[in-house]
Design a protein around this motif. Structure first.
Motif, short mmCIF file in Angstrom:
data_model
loop_
_atom_site.label_atom_id
_atom_site.label_comp_id
_atom_site.label_asym_id
_atom_site.label_seq_id
_atom_site.Cartn_x
_atom_site.Cartn_y
_atom_site.Cartn_z
N VAL A 1 0.31 5.95 3.62
CA VAL A 1 0.54 6.33 3.41
C VAL A 1 0.79 7.84 4.35
CG1 VAL A 1 1.11 8.06 1.64
CG2 VAL A 1 1.36 5.91 0.58
N GLN A 2 -0.41 7.83 4.71
CA GLN A 2 -0.85 8.91 5.85
C GLN A 2 -0.67 8.49 7.32
OE1 GLN A 2 -5.01 10.37 5.17
NE2 GLN A 2 -5.39 9.02 3.50
N THR A 3 -0.01 7.09 7.28
CA THR A 3 -0.27 6.93 8.88
C THR A 3 1.60 7.59 8.94
OG1 THR A 3 -1.60 5.31 8.83
CG2 THR A 3 0.53 5.14 10.72
N GLY A 4 2.75 6.69 7.61
CA GLY A 4 3.41 7.42 7.80
C GLY A 4 4.23 9.11 7.66
N LEU A 5 3.39 9.62 6.93
CA LEU A 5 2.26 11.01 6.93
C LEU A 5 2.77 12.19 8.70
CD1 LEU A 5 0.91 11.97 3.58
CD2 LEU A 5 3.46 12.33 4.36
N ARG A 6 2.11 10.71 9.06
CA ARG A 6 1.45 11.57 10.30
C ARG A 6 3.05 11.57 11.03
NH1 ARG A 6 -3.58 9.96 9.02
NH2 ARG A 6 -5.40 10.77 9.65
N HIS B 1 -10.96 12.29 4.25
CA HIS B 1 -9.36 12.31 3.56
C HIS B 1 -8.63 13.75 3.51
CE1 HIS B 1 -5.95 11.86 1.24
NE2 HIS B 1 -5.89 11.51 0.86
N HIS B 2 -8.12 14.33 4.73
CA HIS B 2 -7.89 15.89 4.41
C HIS B 2 -6.64 15.91 5.77
CE1 HIS B 2 -10.39 14.37 8.45
NE2 HIS B 2 -10.01 15.36 8.70
N PHE B 3 -5.23 14.86 5.84
CA PHE B 3 -4.72 14.88 6.59
C PHE B 3 -3.73 16.22 6.22
CE2 PHE B 3 0.27 14.56 6.76
CZ PHE B 3 -0.23 14.55 8.46
N GLY B 4 -3.37 17.09 5.22
CA GLY B 4 -3.13 18.09 4.72
C GLY B 4 -3.59 19.08 5.60
N PHE B 5 -4.53 19.36 6.43
CA PHE B 5 -5.27 20.17 6.93
C PHE B 5 -4.98 19.45 8.44
CE2 PHE B 5 -8.43 20.71 10.24
CZ PHE B 5 -8.80 21.96 10.31
N GLU B 6 -4.91 18.22 8.81
CA GLU B 6 -4.62 18.27 10.13
C GLU B 6 -3.19 18.67 10.47
OE1 GLU B 6 -7.00 14.36 11.29
OE2 GLU B 6 -5.04 13.66 10.16
N ALA B 7 -1.95 17.89 9.63
CA ALA B 7 -0.90 18.66 9.79
C ALA B 7 -1.03 19.90 10.52
CB ALA B 7 0.11 18.25 8.57
N PRO C 1 0.57 -1.30 0.09
CA PRO C 1 0.16 -0.03 0.04
C PRO C 1 0.82 1.39 0.54
CG PRO C 1 0.28 -1.24 2.43
CD PRO C 1 0.51 -2.24 1.69
N PHE C 2 2.23 1.05 -0.29
CA PHE C 2 3.10 2.28 -0.33
C PHE C 2 3.23 2.62 -1.32
CE2 PHE C 2 4.23 -1.30 3.22
CZ PHE C 2 3.76 0.48 4.38
N HIS C 3 3.35 4.19 -0.82
CA HIS C 3 4.19 4.92 -2.08
C HIS C 3 5.24 5.20 -2.35
CE1 HIS C 3 4.33 7.70 -5.96
NE2 HIS C 3 3.82 9.29 -4.79
N LEU C 4 5.89 5.20 -4.27
CA LEU C 4 7.18 5.18 -4.09
C LEU C 4 6.98 6.08 -4.79
CD1 LEU C 4 8.14 1.33 -4.65
CD2 LEU C 4 8.68 2.12 -2.41
N VAL C 5 8.16 7.68 -4.52
CA VAL C 5 7.95 7.86 -4.98
C VAL C 5 8.47 8.32 -6.82
CG1 VAL C 5 7.54 10.11 -2.77
CG2 VAL C 5 9.58 9.33 -3.72
#
Length: 265
Positions: free
Chosen positions: A78-83, A234-240, A8-12
């Protein structure tokens, strides 16, 4: 041929922006040193490096927004890693302020004989904490409440309400910055006024810089809410942005109590 994805991971994808930002930051630093030592061309290099760095941030984060909003690459994993990344970033910012407060308390709890053995140092006229500092405290606490209001509105799928709450937050943040700038212009001391001026402007100035960064962060989130980029799940950008803003609020409370109230008593 379609390639199956078993994780499920995003390889940039390869991106030019990290190295682009690195070189622009280097040019900005060299320009700053040249400017402070009165070398010809230093100011031009400083401004050019800063503008290129700002551009690289804009296009880099634009790509991140595209990945998460339009390409669907920001999965739960991916969102977990971003968090985790944002939490570690905020902790690093907290440790920066711990170091600044350490310098303040090191100087204020045991004032040396060179400054008269007292704190505030002899001859220093302090700022009244119950004027602009207290007003700014109310502004920041209110902005913390409004950004929480925006978060709850997003969780309830009320994007229009979240948009209004974010506008309130950004306006309060801009007013705070304006009052802070006015306080600096009217301050009866400068950063060159010994250890008192140094610790005061270092602590409040770094906090003000974080307020400006947080204001830009929330302003971008306001635009994204208006454009419908965020949803209930789906609003992690705002959460950050909200986490960062709450950190700014908490640091200000310590600044008001320690630097303005106790440090000026």
């Amino acid at each position: 041929m379609k390639i199956n994805k078993f994780h499920p991971f995003h390889l940039v994808d390869p991106s030019p922006w990290p190295i682009f930002a690195s070189f622009s930051a280097f040019f900005m630093l060299v320009g700053a040193v040249m400017y402070m030592h009165a070398y010809s061309g230093g100011f031009f290099l400083l401004v050019t490096g800063a503008l290129i760095l700002a551009y690289s941030f804009i296009v880099w984060w634009r790509d991140v927004i595209r990945e998460g909003t339009f390409y669907g690459l920001h999965t739960k994993a991916v969102q977990t890693g971003l968090r985790y990344g944002v939490i570690l970033f905020i902790l690093s910012e907290v440790m920066l302020f711990v170091a600044i407060f350490w310098a303040f308390f090191h100087s204020s709890l045991a004032p040396t004989i060179e400054i008269g053995g007292v704190w505030p140092p002899a001859g220093i006229e302090v700022i009244n904490p119950w004027e602009i500092p207290f007003l700014n405290t109310l502004l920041l606490l209110t902005s913390g409440a409004s950004v929480t209001w925006a978060h709850h509105a997003l969780l309830s799928d009320k994007n229009d309400e979240a948009f209004r709450a974010l506008i309130v937050t950004v306006v309060l943040a801009i007013i705070f910055t304006g009052f802070q700038a006015f306080e600096y212009f009217e301050a009866p001391f400068t950063i060159a006024s010994g250890i008192f001026g140094s610790t005061f402007f270092l602590s409040t100035g770094f906090h003000g810089f974080h307020v400006i960064i947080g204001t830009i962060f929330l302003f971008v989130c306001t635009i994204r809410v208006y454009l419908g980029h965020f949803s209930k799940g789906h609003h992690f950008g705002f959460e950050a942005a909200a986490w960062y803003w709450h950190m700014v609020d908490v640091v200000w409370l310590f600044l008001f109590v320690c630097v303005y109230y106790w440090g000026g008593a």
